[in-house]
Design a protein around this motif. Structure first.
Motif, PDB file in Angstrom:
ATOM      1  N   ALA A   1     -19.850  -3.965  15.093  1.00 20.67           N
ATOM      2  CA  ALA A   1     -20.437  -3.174  16.169  1.00 20.67           C
ATOM      3  C   ALA A   1     -19.700  -1.874  16.424  1.00 20.67           C
ATOM      4  O   ALA A   1     -20.314  -0.873  16.760  1.00 20.67           O
ATOM      5  CB  ALA A   1     -20.485  -4.008  17.452  1.00 20.67           C
ATOM      6  N   VAL A   2     -18.372  -1.868  16.290  1.00 19.32           N
ATOM      7  CA  VAL A   2     -17.640  -0.659  16.687  1.00 19.32           C
ATOM      8  C   VAL A   2     -17.018   0.095  15.531  1.00 19.32           C
ATOM      9  O   VAL A   2     -16.560   1.208  15.701  1.00 19.32           O
ATOM     10  CB  VAL A   2     -16.546  -0.968  17.734  1.00 19.32           C
TER      11      VAL A   2
ATOM     12  N   THR B   1     -14.248   5.037  23.834  1.00 26.01           N
ATOM     13  CA  THR B   1     -15.474   4.247  23.956  1.00 26.01           C
ATOM     14  C   THR B   1     -15.441   3.060  22.999  1.00 26.01           C
ATOM     15  O   THR B   1     -16.019   2.017  23.274  1.00 26.01           O
ATOM     16  CB  THR B   1     -16.718   5.099  23.645  1.00 26.01           C
ATOM     17  N   VAL B   2     -14.746   3.220  21.873  1.00 24.88           N
ATOM     18  CA  VAL B   2     -14.651   2.094  20.930  1.00 24.88           C
ATOM     19  C   VAL B   2     -13.948   0.922  21.595  1.00 24.88           C
ATOM     20  O   VAL B   2     -14.361  -0.234  21.473  1.00 24.88           O
ATOM     21  CB  VAL B   2     -13.895   2.533  19.661  1.00 24.88           C
TER      22      VAL B   2
ATOM     23  N   ILE C   1     -13.746   0.339  24.829  1.00 24.94           N
ATOM     24  CA  ILE C   1     -14.607  -0.197  25.881  1.00 24.94           C
ATOM     25  C   ILE C   1     -15.648  -1.129  25.274  1.00 24.94           C
ATOM     26  O   ILE C   1     -15.924  -2.212  25.792  1.00 24.94           O
ATOM     27  CB  ILE C   1     -15.312   0.943  26.642  1.00 24.94           C
ATOM     28  N   ASP C   2     -16.236  -0.694  24.155  1.00 17.73           N
ATOM     29  CA  ASP C   2     -17.237  -1.551  23.517  1.00 17.73           C
ATOM     30  C   ASP C   2     -16.608  -2.850  23.016  1.00 17.73           C
ATOM     31  O   ASP C   2     -17.189  -3.928  23.203  1.00 17.73           O
ATOM     32  CB  ASP C   2     -17.883  -0.798  22.339  1.00 17.73           C
TER      33      ASP C   2
ATOM     34  N   MET D   1     -14.088  -4.387  24.182  1.00 22.36           N
ATOM     35  CA  MET D   1     -13.773  -5.232  25.328  1.00 22.36           C
ATOM     36  C   MET D   1     -15.019  -5.964  25.808  1.00 22.36           C
ATOM     37  O   MET D   1     -14.959  -7.148  26.139  1.00 22.36           O
ATOM     38  CB  MET D   1     -13.176  -4.368  26.433  1.00 22.36           C
ATOM     39  N   GLN D   2     -16.152  -5.261  25.823  1.00 19.80           N
ATOM     40  CA  GLN D   2     -17.368  -5.920  26.296  1.00 19.80           C
ATOM     41  C   GLN D   2     -17.730  -7.089  25.388  1.00 19.80           C
ATOM     42  O   GLN D   2     -18.182  -8.135  25.847  1.00 19.80           O
ATOM     43  CB  GLN D   2     -18.527  -4.913  26.331  1.00 19.80           C
ATOM     44  N   LEU D   3     -17.514  -6.892  24.087  1.00 20.04           N
ATOM     45  CA  LEU D   3     -17.813  -7.971  23.160  1.00 20.04           C
ATOM     46  C   LEU D   3     -16.848  -9.132  23.353  1.00 20.04           C
ATOM     47  O   LEU D   3     -17.239 -10.296  23.299  1.00 20.04           O
ATOM     48  CB  LEU D   3     -17.766  -7.463  21.720  1.00 20.04           C
TER      49      LEU D   3
ATOM     50  N   LYS E   1     -17.917 -11.099  26.283  1.00 21.44           N
ATOM     51  CA  LYS E   1     -19.088 -11.922  25.968  1.00 21.44           C
ATOM     52  C   LYS E   1     -18.689 -13.144  25.168  1.00 21.44           C
ATOM     53  O   LYS E   1     -19.172 -14.250  25.422  1.00 21.44           O
ATOM     54  CB  LYS E   1     -20.104 -11.102  25.156  1.00 21.44           C
TER      55      LYS E   1
ATOM     56  N   LEU F   1     -13.763  -8.937  34.388  1.00 18.71           N
ATOM     57  CA  LEU F   1     -13.053  -7.722  34.027  1.00 18.71           C
ATOM     58  C   LEU F   1     -12.294  -7.162  35.210  1.00 18.71           C
ATOM     59  O   LEU F   1     -12.833  -7.035  36.306  1.00 18.71           O
ATOM     60  CB  LEU F   1     -14.054  -6.674  33.528  1.00 18.71           C
TER      61      LEU F   1
ATOM     62  N   GLN G   1     -10.636  -3.821  35.612  1.00 19.80           N
ATOM     63  CA  GLN G   1     -10.324  -2.548  34.966  1.00 19.80           C
ATOM     64  C   GLN G   1      -9.425  -1.703  35.850  1.00 19.80           C
ATOM     65  O   GLN G   1      -9.669  -1.546  37.028  1.00 19.80           O
ATOM     66  CB  GLN G   1     -11.621  -1.784  34.670  1.00 19.80           C
ATOM     67  N   LYS G   2      -8.384  -1.161  35.269  1.00 23.56           N
ATOM     68  CA  LYS G   2      -7.461  -0.334  36.040  1.00 23.56           C
ATOM     69  C   LYS G   2      -7.378   1.050  35.436  1.00 23.56           C
ATOM     70  O   LYS G   2      -7.677   1.276  34.271  1.00 23.56           O
ATOM     71  CB  LYS G   2      -6.057  -0.945  36.014  1.00 23.56           C
ATOM     72  N   GLU G   3      -6.925   1.959  36.273  1.00 22.77           N
ATOM     73  CA  GLU G   3      -6.654   3.299  35.787  1.00 22.77           C
ATOM     74  C   GLU G   3      -5.383   3.236  34.943  1.00 22.77           C
ATOM     75  O   GLU G   3      -4.543   2.353  35.121  1.00 22.77           O
ATOM     76  CB  GLU G   3      -6.529   4.208  37.003  1.00 22.77           C
ATOM     77  N   TYR G   4      -5.248   4.183  33.997  1.00 21.49           N
ATOM     78  CA  TYR G   4      -4.191   4.077  33.006  1.00 21.49           C
ATOM     79  C   TYR G   4      -2.800   3.895  33.616  1.00 21.49           C
ATOM     80  O   TYR G   4      -2.049   3.001  33.204  1.00 21.49           O
ATOM     81  CB  TYR G   4      -4.203   5.318  32.108  1.00 21.49           C
TER      82      TYR G   4
END
Lengths: 543, 314, 308
Positions: free
Chosen positions: A330-331, A395-396, A398-399, A401-403, A406, A417, A419-422
């Motif tokens: 996918a990525v 974005t890679v 992020i994608d 992570m979503q997988l 799942k 999730l 999610q934090k700022e850097y």
């Protein structure tokens, strides 16, 4: 050594069938002096390697152009990417009278850059001692522990330095060769400016000199006419451009800027490359490429010091749950490599999955087996858990992570999730302060000891999974004391076999880099790692 | 009378400034993530953390730090960046002109588009022209700026292998190149403002055109153009000027995306990076400069308003 | 209320009916209002239809969207628009049309929640400040002024940095702006109304403050609020997309148009432009619609606000 924003380099990849170097002209040519090279790099936070905040690849990469180390890695088209061998740099030779003593003989006639206040004076062993002391003693130098095995450094005579270690450390030379560690810095500059943070104080003995620094815009490097290797470097000027937007970088590349791929280490992300390849090859005929596995790997860290992750069956279940190939499909356009504990990119040290033995099966995507293991561990209905995460602007990632989320949900683990700022992430989750799990990339080292020791030895800051396993701790110390390369490799293989069974970290696959460079650039061999300057030192431009 | 009015406004502005300085100081410190831990990246030894904190002056009580900072700030010393140790004021001095120029250019673009379109739309109220102009203007502000900027940079590169000038060119070195480079980002920013300004112009003009003195002008038989431009626009323009005054500061603070995409070393980006790095002196310094600037602009706008419209001086 | 509006529209239309109007039911009056509104302000009516469509999408997303927003459809990676996938699929094999529909929910939620929260705060601040005046007014206004002397983006970024990414945090950060700017306008309107004679009369009759505020002031301020809210919604949707670009938007996997556009949309835009085009169209259309609707409402309800 740690990861900072955009140190992430996940790219797609090819099958791990080795590298493919496609030269356009195979005949040997005489190197040409001159020319200007254009590169995309980053704004360093400041220019002082030892001060707080100096721990950044952005600075380390720059220093490979302007500073020298005692020893360095071999570079050039003949080097297989992912392999590293030690070569002399400032030290022309060295001996090891016993396990804990190293004596280096420095080259004569090495001169500091012809910039005030160094003014081209000769480098001596005092400079090495000075650098070492500064390395150890500067307050806020987070890398200081890297040389904690060193007991003392002495200048035996003007051109001889002796290092005495507290205990045997087989990776000592590797540490000295690393661009992240012991670049030799200038004493007069540090004294004149109080520290080395200002760009005017950035004086070294390397092939290029820093001519100007324009924050947020770029830097200019010019050839060092007094470089200690006669005739080098060939390239007169290096124009470094800072560009923080990918669309902008892509456009620049298509329009002819950037003689190397704009991502670390001279590559282009596979997702981008696949899209612009035809256009790029049309506009810049002669463009050369090479592909090799990336040494950046991401993994899921877990609180193995508490329930439910202290049960090895749960960890194995998580490993079964992750569809590694699916993520790569996918990525990363389907091209990737599976990582044992030492990333597959480090060809000399990473164990092939086929040799993993018992632990190999846990890398197989098998949600049914995962559920069975969870049930056996008492979690037939799964369990809830947070996954701490920051995007690194990718974005890679992020994608991916979503997988991952799942995949976890599919076996009954209710992964939420967080999610934090850097900045918030790097001061908490990255160093182990999380509730259940965290997912993210790790610093790309070029030797296995940093990967293994830092992540698996109890008490180390990067031991994200809170591992306290005497078996692995013992093996880690043993390999550090084993000087014989073959025997050390065997121990490292043993460690990886053991860790495959333990699954303290569930690693996902790494992509395969697409290194790209302009057709005019000759005698260039890409590799993983920050040694841009080294790789370009003997390269020349045919235009 | 004018002087008293302005003095009153100034006095009123000071408490706001003080409160703003408090916000400027405390808000960044609320951001999670200890800056010292970030610098050290690997939390080596607790002793190191404390030493670095002391060296940076971050271990003293908050109110002490605040008053010291405020005291120095009014004297013009905004401190040094925690990371680079370069003086904040100097850094701002290098970047503010770029952001300011971008802001002003974008407002010029906006005015050039908005005023004529607004006038025509008002003169032809509720006709097809009015609808088309209004719709187009609103469309301009409906498209996200970063998307427009991306298209503008990427499409020419794909089609023709050309891209707008990168690497900020100073005006002293290359006037034409500099202007060309700033024009594109300014246009993208300007388009968004043009819409609001156009609406305002149209609305104000419509209001004014219904006034008695305008009806008198109509009945006197003056030409349409004279009525609209001479009588109508002159009075309608006052709120528009006010609007420009209030928007200018917003542009200054909001250019971070455009600056990032076009590679301009401006102040917005500087602030954004500082927020990400918890560089408190820089965050405080930039915010203070921006806030002061806004207060100043508001004062100037108030003064202008008072000059143009004697009714409000009292 | 509707009756007033009908009367105003008819005046604007120039109706010349001289006979007194017979009593109509509320529903019919409202229907007539809509009809006249559509005739008089066609673009406004069209925009209103778009807004209603968005609302329906966000409420009935599960029914409207053919796929789940997170559903990976086998063998459908980065496919261009087709019969099976009206707007194409993305790099994780998800149907884009479905994600747009669910994304409407995020945009509407962020938009309306922000407006609701911000306007409630703005009304509370503005009405009390304008009505009671005095020291309270001074203090509140100074604080609001202080917040308003920051550029909006700076406030939003700082607050988001403090709170961290998340849907609720985006709403909170954006509400602050709405509250501060709105309170000023509402305060102005309150002051204007409070000077009216019937308010003075009510005070003279001994009506309590609360009664005056709720019976006289707020109903007259409502028109202002509605118009501000409608136009503000457009700005909020744009702000969310800008925040996504800067990394502070709504975290995945829930689709927001802003993150679809600024994230993988931008990454894959050469190869799969439909991944970015549709969220871009959605955002632009939504912002356009809200703005035009607000404009039309303002023209009809309260022409005095043309300058707002």
């Amino acid at each position: 050594m740690s990861l900072t924003r955009r140190e992430l380099l996940i790219a797609g990849g090819l099958t791990a069938a080795g590298t493919v170097i496609a030269p356009s002209v195979a005949r040997a040519q005489q190197p040409k002096r001159g020319g200007t090279m254009s590169l995309r790099l980053w704004d360093p936070p400041h220019f002082d390697l030892h001060a707080a905040g100096g721990l950044s690849y952005k600075l380390h990469i720059l220093m490979t152009f302007t500073h020298s180390r005692l020893v360095r890695h071999k570079v050039g088209p003949s080097v297989v990417p992912g392999t590293f061998s030690i070569e002399p740099d400032l030290a022309e030779s060295w001996t090891q009278p016993n396990e804990t003593t190293y004596v280096f003989k420095l080259r004569r006639g090495v001169r500091w850059h012809a910039k005030a206040p160094a003014n081209g004076r000769e480098l001596t062993s005092d400079d090495v001692v000075y650098t070492y002391n500064r390395f150890i003693n500067t307050k806020g130098h987070a890398n200081a522990h890297m040389l904690k095995s060193v007991d003392k450094v002495e200048a035996v005579d003007k051109y001889t330095v002796r290092f005495t270690l507290k205990e045997p450390y087989a990776w000592f030379l590797e540490t000295l060769a690393s661009p992240m560690v012991v670049a030799i810095v200038n004493k007069e500059a540090s004294e004149k400016y109080g520290d080395l943070k200002k760009w005017e104080s950035f004086i070294g003995t390397g092939p290029w000199m820093l001519d100007s620094f324009r924050p947020n815009q770029g830097l200019t490097l010019v050839r060092n006419p007094n470089y200690f290797v006669q005739g080098l470097p060939y390239i007169d000027k290096v124009e470094i451009i800072v560009d923080e937007d990918n669309a902008s970088r892509t456009a620049s590349f298509l329009a002819g800027k950037f003689d190397l791929g704009w991502e670390n280490p001279g590559t282009i992300n596979r997702t981008d490359w696949v899209q612009i390849k035809d256009n790029a090859l049309r506009r810049r005929p002669g463009l050369k490429t090479a592909e090799f596995p990336a040494n950046v790997m991401s993994h899921i860290s877990m609180r193995t010091d508490q329930k439910p992750f202290n049960d090895v069956r749960v960890r194995r279940a998580i490993s079964h749950a992750i569809d590694r190939q699916g993520i790569i499909d996918a990525v990363a356009e389907g091209v990737g490599v599976t990582n044992p504990a030492v990333p597959a990119a480090l060809k000399d040290w990473s164990i092939p999955i086929s040799q993993l033995g018992e632990g190999a099966k846990y890398y197989k995507h098998d949600p049914a087996e995962a559920k069975k293991l969870l049930a056996a561990a008492g979690y037939a209905n799964g369990f809830p858990g947070t996954v701490c995460f920051t995007t690194y602007g990718s974005t890679v990632l992020i994608d991916s992570m979503q997988l991952v989320l799942k995949n976890l949900k599919d076996v009954g683990i209710d992964a939420k999730l967080e999610q934090k700022e850097y900045g918030a992430y790097i001061t908490s989750c990255f160093y182990g302060k999380f509730d259940a799990m965290t997912y993210g990339p790790q610093t790309p080292f070029v030797e296995p000891d940093s990967f293994l020791f830092g992540q698996y030895y109890p008490g180390e800051p990067r031991n994200q999974s809170h591992i306290n396993d005497p078996v692995v701790a013992d093996m880690l110390v043993r390999q550090r004391r084993t000087f014989d390369l073959a025997k050390r490799k065997e121990i490292i293989f043993e460690i990886q076999r053991y860790l495959a069974q333990q699954q303290y970290y569930v690693t996902t696959n790494s992509g395969v880099y697409v290194a790209v460079w302009d057709g005019a650039l000759q005698n260039y061999g890409p590799n993983v790692g920050y040694d841009y300057g080294g790789r370009l030192m003997a390269a020349w431009l045919n235009r | 009378m004018l002087r008293r009015y302005l003095a009153k406004r100034l006095v009123v502005a000071i408490p706001s400034l003080l409160i703003a300085s408090l916000i400027v100081f405390t808000l960044p410190r609320l951001i999670p993530g200890d800056v010292v831990a970030m610098m050290l990246e690997e939390k080596a030894y607790a002793k190191d953390l404390e030493e670095l904190r002391a060296k940076l002056g971050l271990n003293r009580p908050i109110y002490v730090q605040y008053f010291e900072w405020l005291g120095r700030a009014v004297q013009g010393d905004l401190g040094e960046s925690l990371w680079t140790r370069r003086p904040v004021l100097e850094e701002i001095g290098q970047r503010l002109p770029i952001t300011l120029e971008l802001a002003l250019l974008s407002l010029v673009v906006a005015i050039v588009i908005a005023v004529p379109v607004g006038v025509i739309a008002a003169a032809r109220q509720d006709t097809a022209q009015d609808y088309i102009f209004r719709s187009t203007a609103i469309l301009g502000l409906s498209v996200p700026g970063f998307w427009l900027a991306t298209l503008v940079i990427v499409l020419p590169a794909i089609w023709w292998g050309w891209r707008p000038l990168t690497g900020y060119v100073e005006i002293s070195k290359d006037v034409v190149g500099h202007i060309l480079q700033m024009l594109l980002p300014a246009a993208i920013l300007g388009v968004a403002f043009a819409a609001a300004m156009m609406r305002l112009t149209r609305g104000m003009l419509l209001e004014v055109l219904r006034q008695d003195y305008v009806r008198t002008a109509w009945s006197k038989g003056l030409r349409e153009r004279v009525i609209i431009l001479k009588h109508g626009l002159r009075n309608a323009i006052i709120p528009v000027i006010t609007y420009i005054g209030t928007q200018l500061p917003q542009v200054i603070g909001g250019t971070v995306i455009i600056e990032t995409i076009f590679g301009l070393p401006g102040m917005s980006r500087f602030l954004f990076d500082a927020i990400n790095q918890r560089d408190y002196p820089v965050i405080q310094g930039v915010n203070l400069v921006v806030v002061s600037f806004i207060v100043l602009v508001n004062l100037v706008v108030d003064a202008l308003y008072a000059v143009l419209d004697p009714r409000i001086r009292y | 209320m509707a009756g007033d509006a009908v009367a105003r529209v008819e005046t604007a239309v120039g109706s010349t009916r001289s006979a007194p109007r017979p009593e109509r039911s509320r529903g019919a009056a409202f229907g007539r209002f809509l009809w006249l509104f559509a005739r008089r302000k066609p673009i406004g009516a069209f925009s209103g239809a778009v807004v209603i469509a968005m609302l329906l999408m966000s409420v009935f997303a599960e029914q409207i969207a053919p796929y789940d927003y997170d559903e990976a459809v086998r063998g459908a990676r980065m496919k261009p628009p087709s019969a099976a996938h009206w707007l194409g699929t993305d790099n994780l094999s998800r149907d884009i049309w479905s994600r747009i529909v669910y994304g409407a929910r995020v945009s509407i939620t962020v938009g309306f929640a922000t407006i609701f929260l911000g306007t409630a705060a703005a009304t509370a601040l503005g009405v009390t400040s304008g009505y009671f005046g005095g020291k309270y007014d001074l203090v509140v206004q100074r604080i609001v002024d202080a917040w308003m002397s920051f550029p909006y983006l700076v406030i939003i970024l700082s607050v988001m940095a403090v709170l961290g990414p998340g849907l609720l945090n985006v709403i909170l950060a954006l509400s602050i702006i709405v509250a501060a700017t709105g309170s000023r306008v509402i305060r102005g309107a309150t002051i204007a109304i409070a000077q009216n004679q019937y308010v003075e009369a009510a005070r003279a009759m001994g009506c309590g403050h609360a009664r005056i505020v709720f019976r006289h002031i707020i109903p007259n301020v409502t028109a202002t609020i509605i118009i501000l809210a409608t136009i503000g919604l457009g700005g909020i949707i744009l702000a969310e997309s800008a925040l996504s670009f800067l990394g502070f938007g709504v975290p995945p996997p829930y689709p927001s148009w802003g993150s679809m556009l600024s994230g993988s949309g931008r990454t894959y835009m050469y190869r799969a432009p439909w991944m970015a085009v549709w969220p871009g169209v959605a955002i632009s259309l939504a912002v356009f619609a809200f703005n035009m609707l607000g404009d039309a409402l303002r023209d009809v309800l309260d022409p005095r606000l043309r300058g707002a």
